[in-house]
Enzyme design. Structure first.
Site, short mmCIF file in Angstrom:
data_model
loop_
_atom_site.label_atom_id
_atom_site.label_comp_id
_atom_site.label_asym_id
_atom_site.label_seq_id
_atom_site.Cartn_x
_atom_site.Cartn_y
_atom_site.Cartn_z
N CYS A 101 0.85 -1.19 0.00
CA CYS A 101 0.00 0.00 0.00
C CYS A 101 0.88 1.25 0.00
CB CYS A 101 -1.00 0.00 1.14
SG CYS A 101 -0.35 -0.36 2.77
N PHE A 102 0.34 2.31 -0.58
CA PHE A 102 1.13 3.50 -0.88
C PHE A 102 0.34 4.76 -0.53
CE2 PHE A 102 1.92 0.19 -4.02
CZ PHE A 102 3.30 0.12 -4.12
#
Length: 396
Positions: free
Chosen positions: A25-26
């Site tokens: 996830c970013f």
């Protein structure tokens, strides 16, 4: 160090060792993100045959002393829960990722740590994602909700719908709103968190916090000393203290994929990152698959709405990212995206997971049928599956 196994065999070996699947996830903040937007993205890698669904729940008021039944345990309900939209494995209560009406987004990562995760049924990391969204109007509020629930109830239980063995993991979270993000990493009830307000950040299925810690469990360091993992003399490095001794893997491929973007990061940039199979961000192996993805756009200008793009289908490289926006004074009717088994669900009966029902939605079965036809080398005549009649009550 792992030898040069082919990508699919490497992931198969992780599955057999009950090592967390390689999800990513970013988040990107201005000025790296374009036009004053905060851009959030998450790929959920899960067992290949697991169904993930996108579900909306309205804001709701609850009776005093009422309970909420999570995946394995019931806990006290709060007086009011926020409206949420989540992407979740169909068999459990919690979520891999989602957003709420206040512009808070949360994603979960299953991780291995020096201390094995409890197999005793408690709250799952996915339960904590949903509870944080339902109860937190800001990223910091959601973090406070999650760590308070960890302290009260702990975490533990099987992450997979599997009767043969228990796959239990510790949890990490990326919690984002319009102004800031928090990386929260947990080991049992102990935790540390870092605040992010600029640049880009990636988290994956490993501990990543080092010496920059902005909030922590009050007994975190004394617990590490009591276990003999930290002398108290060296600088405290969370991931060095709590990571497994033989953990030499790295998730830098995800971080590098985003950091190497030369242009300003946009929605399309994040979608392209999530679709990248060459880097390993998009997982497609013998055991694991990216079963769902999301990209959220959070304008720092509070008068503009947040937009959340969900795939609702596996493999983002061939999926459409469909937009969702929270609107006021509209009652949406949530529709199950997979068959509902009620109290007869094998995930709810004890002993659990004695059967594995087919949770695929009829539309997804039709999609698989069409894909098989398109990929067939021969002209084959099939009886087309009967599709459900369209309904104006569909939530999407």
């Amino acid at each position: 160090m792992l030898g040069p196994l082919p990508f699919s065999l490497w992931h198969l070996s992780l599955f057999r060792m009950a090592v967390a699947p390689p999800s990513y996830c970013f988040v990107a903040f201005p000025p790296r993100a374009k036009d004053g937007l905060v851009v959030f993205g998450k790929n959920s890698a899960r067992p290949r045959d697991e169904v993930q669904e996108v579900v909306y729940f309205s804001a709701a008021d609850h009776e005093p002393e009422s309970k909420v039944e999570c995946t394995y345990i019931s806990i006290n309900q709060v007086p009011r829960t926020h409206a949420i939209v989540i992407s979740r494995p169909a068999w459990l209560w919690g979520a891999e990722m989602g957003a709420n009406e206040h512009g808070v987004c949360i994603a979960n990562e299953a991780i291995n740590a020096r201390e094995p995760a409890a197999e005793t049924e408690a709250l799952l990391g996915m339960d904590l994602v949903r509870l944080g969204l339902e109860r937190g109007a800001t990223a910091k509020e959601a973090l406070d909700v999650i760590v308070a629930l960890l302290e009260e109830h702990g975490q533990g239980g099987n992450y997979y719908e599997d009767a043969n063995s228990c796959h239990s993991f510790q949890s990490a979270f990326l919690i984002v709103d319009r102004e800031e993000a928090w990386v929260l990493e947990t080991v049992g009830k102990y935790w540390a968190a870092e605040k992010i307000t600029e640049g880009v950040k990636c988290i994956c299925n490993q501990l990543s916090l080092t010496t920059k810690i902005d909030a922590e469990h009050p007994e975190l360091r004394s617990y590490a000393q009591s276990q003999g993992w930290w002398t108290g003399e060296d600088e405290f490095n969370f991931s060095e203290v709590f990571s497994p001794a033989d953990d030499h893997l790295t998730c830098c491929s995800g971080r590098d994929t985003l950091e190497k973007q030369e242009e300003s990061i946009t929605v399309q940039t994040m979608i392209d990152v999530l679709r990248d199979k060459a880097s390993g961000v998009c997982v497609d192996s013998e055991s694991f698959l990216t079963t769902a993805s999301v990209v959220s756009v959070l304008p720092q200008n509070g008068s503009s709405p947040c937009i959340h793009y969900f795939t609702g289908t596996p493999d983002p490289s061939r999926s459409i990212f469909k937009p969702f926006i929270f609107v006021n004074d509209v009652k949406l009717v949530p529709k199950a995206q997979s068959p509902c088994f009620g109290d007869d669900d094998p995930a709810k009966k004890e002993p659990r997971f004695q059967e594995k029902p087919d949770r695929r939605h009829e539309l997804y079965k039709a999609h698989e049928w069409a894909r098989a036809v398109l990929e067939s080398d021969e002209l084959v005549c099939f009886q087309k599956p009967r599709l459900p009649r369209p309904s104006l009550e569909c939530w999407w």
